[in-house]
Design an enzyme around this catalytic site. Structure first.
Site, PDB file in Angstrom:
ATOM      1  CE  LYS A   1     -35.848  -0.654 -22.944  1.00  0.00           C
ATOM      2  NZ  LYS A   1     -35.166  -1.376 -21.846  1.00  0.00           N
TER       3      LYS A   1
ATOM      4  CB  SER B   1     -31.497 -13.889 -18.947  1.00  0.00           C
ATOM      5  OG  SER B   1     -30.991 -12.575 -18.860  1.00  0.00           O
TER       6      SER B   1
ATOM      7  CG  ASP C   1     -39.097  -6.823 -23.283  1.00  0.00           C
ATOM      8  OD1 ASP C   1     -39.171  -7.337 -22.147  1.00  0.00           O
ATOM      9  OD2 ASP C   1     -38.024  -6.487 -23.798  1.00  0.00           O
TER      10      ASP C   1
ATOM     11  NE  ARG D   1     -43.103  -4.917 -17.945  1.00  0.00           N
ATOM     12  CZ  ARG D   1     -42.053  -4.712 -18.741  1.00  0.00           C
ATOM     13  NH1 ARG D   1     -41.608  -5.691 -19.504  1.00  0.00           N
ATOM     14  NH2 ARG D   1     -41.463  -3.531 -18.778  1.00  0.00           N
TER      15      ARG D   1
ATOM     16  NE  ARG E   1     -40.986  -2.668 -23.811  1.00  0.00           N
ATOM     17  CZ  ARG E   1     -39.681  -2.831 -23.610  1.00  0.00           C
ATOM     18  NH1 ARG E   1     -39.255  -3.529 -22.582  1.00  0.00           N
ATOM     19  NH2 ARG E   1     -38.807  -2.293 -24.440  1.00  0.00           N
TER      20      ARG E   1
HETATM   21  C1  S3P Z   1     -33.047  -7.359 -22.790  1.00  0.00           C
HETATM   22  C2  S3P Z   1     -33.326  -8.676 -22.503  1.00  0.00           C
HETATM   23  C3  S3P Z   1     -34.607  -9.102 -21.904  1.00  0.00           C
HETATM   24  C4  S3P Z   1     -35.678  -8.050 -22.077  1.00  0.00           C
HETATM   25  C5  S3P Z   1     -35.192  -6.677 -21.704  1.00  0.00           C
HETATM   26  C6  S3P Z   1     -34.019  -6.280 -22.588  1.00  0.00           C
HETATM   27  C7  S3P Z   1     -31.724  -7.042 -23.346  1.00  0.00           C
HETATM   28  O1  S3P Z   1     -34.411  -9.310 -20.521  1.00  0.00           O
HETATM   29  O2  S3P Z   1     -36.817  -8.387 -21.320  1.00  0.00           O
HETATM   30  O3  S3P Z   1     -36.218  -5.723 -21.867  1.00  0.00           O
HETATM   31  O4  S3P Z   1     -31.536  -5.919 -23.859  1.00  0.00           O
HETATM   32  O5  S3P Z   1     -30.852  -7.901 -23.302  1.00  0.00           O
HETATM   33  P1  S3P Z   1     -33.775 -10.688 -19.927  1.00  0.00           P
HETATM   34  O6  S3P Z   1     -32.399 -10.811 -20.401  1.00  0.00           O
HETATM   35  O7  S3P Z   1     -33.840 -10.511 -18.438  1.00  0.00           O
HETATM   36  O8  S3P Z   1     -34.639 -11.789 -20.403  1.00  0.00           O
END
Ligand code: S3P
Length: 467
Positions: free
Chosen positions: A23, A170, A319, A350, A392
């Site tokens: 994804k 993040s 995740d 969550r 999830r």
């Molecule tokens: C993601 C980063 C993560 C993850 C999310 C997808 C991404 O989030 O939890 O499902 O594709 O960059 P954060 O950047 O908020 O940690």
């Protein structure tokens, strides 16, 4: 309304399956291909609720995208418009439930010469956006939020490079700043407090940019003029593979292989956690697919013991923590997660909702501000549970249902297709008995009486263990 009915798994789960494309990489591929110079071909792109939101947004920004559907694996041909070729969208862009879509697009749109509005579902409107708007403003971006949340209104403004230390680890914020950095004057330097997924950096490198990492700083050089188009095959999503893998670990005598899964080490925290619990996960056929490492993962049932997760490892498994909690409920001892306060601002809280729903199935969970503890092993009870619109959480409850002693009904489960269309079918291919039910009309409750409603949590002394 769709509910997922999961029968207790009385035979082992066995076989080899693939999960749909990653994804995170699917979002990035369609966004970056849109601003490349020339035509990109993206294979095994994930047609899920979240990624389709991004695809529709890019089309609304004037990017011609052709899709060839083959079940849950699509081939996209994207006619890249170049860095300056996007068009003003006629309507607010609807990011639906997708945090990655809204945050990455905030970065991309901050540098455009037209105004735009980013919005999404009620669920998305509850999620924090200040973490991305604030550094974009420091770059010169003109973004208005609503008390730190969507909708976001973006007006054109010249951007300058930034040296910025992220408060939260993040990848979405990092990626938004890198996208804005493509339009900024000067270098962009971003510090991450812990290692986050690096798909954006890898993809930008594949497109010819000299983005690099030094310690925990990610550096995007000044003066990007153009991006070369992509020709990639997206690996299977390890965050989706996590569900059958944990199912195999807790359903006696199971052994499953997930073929062609992305094993980028910024994403493999769950495998380390399962190994620390005594799980047997074999990694074979390791190879590179473009710039991303890929492998086949084979997981078998084993007696598990508890472990603790914190720090960097939590970021690399963020995740997967809901489904890891299900494994922890079947492990001997008290498992602990800390440093995971981010779980509270995902699609739903969550920590709180996972605890609420797992308790209905007999799991002994204690919430902490930044995580939870789980005492195991417990005998899981089939129950009527709710995934509150969180894909999830829904899939983690389905995995728990496989190891439960009676059927489990997961309400409001259509959201599973936000990340893993074909989830129920994939479990069925491994021998599971899962069934979608339409619950919009009154129907006889498919669960036996005992499994309905709130099941009181077992006290530690009453724990049954697996079997
Ligand atoms: C993601 C980063 C993560 C993850 C999310 C997808 C991404 O989030 O939890 O499902 O594709 O960059 P954060 O950047 O908020 O940690």
């Amino acid at each position: 309304m769709r509910a997922l009915l999961v029968q207790p798994q009385i035979t082992p789960l066995t076989g080899t399956v693939e999960v749909p494309g990653d994804k995170s990489i699917s979002h990035r591929a369609v966004i970056l291909a849109a601003i490349a110079d020339g035509q990109s071909v993206i294979r095994n792109w994930l047609p899920a609720g979240d990624t389709l939101a991004t695809l529709d947004c890019m089309r609304a920004l004037g990017v011609p995208i052709e899709t060839r559907g083959d079940g849950f694996s699509w081939e996209l041909t994207v006619d890249g418009r170049g860095l300056r070729g996007l068009r003003r969208p006629a309507v607010p862009l609807d990011c639906r439930n997708a945090g990655t879509c809204i945050r990455l697009l905030a970065g991309l749109l901050a540098g455009q010469s037209f105004s735009s509005v980013l919005d999404g579902s009620a669920q998305l409107r509850r999620r924090p956006m200040r973490r991305v708007c604030q550094p974009l403003r420091l770059m010169g971006g003109n973004i208005q939020d609503h008390d730190g949340r969507a909708p976001l209104t973006i007006e054109p403004a010249p951007l300058r490079g930034l040296e910025y230390r992220m408060e939260v680890a993040s990848a979405q914020v990092k990626s938004a700043l890198l996208l804005a950095g493509l339009y900024a004057e000067g270098e962009t330097r971003i510090h991450q407090p812990a290692t986050t997924r690096d798909h954006t950096e890898r993809m930008l490198q594949a497109m010819g940019l000299a983005v690099y990492q030094a310690d925990n700083w990610i550096i995007l050089p000044a003066d990007t003029r153009k991006l070369a188009p992509l020709d990639i095959i997206i690996p299977g999503d390890i965050s989706s593979a996590a569900f059958p893998l944990v199912a195999a670990a807790i359903v006696p005598h199971s052994q499953v292989t997930m073929a062609n899964v992305g094993v980028n080490e910024t994403r493999t925290g769950l495998l380390e956690l399962l190994a620390a619990m005594g799980g047997r996960c074999q990694v074979s056929q390791s190879r590179l697919s473009g710039d991303e490492p890929v492998a086949d993962l084979t997981m078998g049932f084993d007696e598990l013991h508890s472990t603790e997760a914190g720090g960097d490892l939590v970021v690399r498994a963020i995740d997967e923590l809901p489904v890891w909690a299900v494994a922890a409920s079947q492990a001997a001892g008290v498992s602990v997660v800390r440093d995971a306060a981010e779980l509270r601002v995902k699609e739903v809280d969550r920590i709180s909702l996972l605890a609420t729903e797992l308790r209905r199935m007999g799991v002994v969970v204690e919430e902490r501000p930044d995580g939870f503890t789980i005492a195991g092993p417990v005998r899981l009870r089939g129950a009527e549970v709710d995934c509150h619109g969180d894909h999830r959480l829904g899939m983690a409850l389905a995995v728990a249902g496989l190891a439960a002693d009676s059927p489990t009904l997961i309400r409001d489960a259509a959201c599973i297709a936000d990340s893993f269309p074909g989830f129920a079918e994939t479990l069925r291919a491994l021998g599971a008995r899962t069934e979608w039910l339409d619950t919009s009309h009154p129907h006889p409750n498919p669960l036996p009486q005992r499994a309905r409603g709130q099941t009181p949590p077992l006290s530690l002394g009453e724990r049954g263990g697996r079997g």
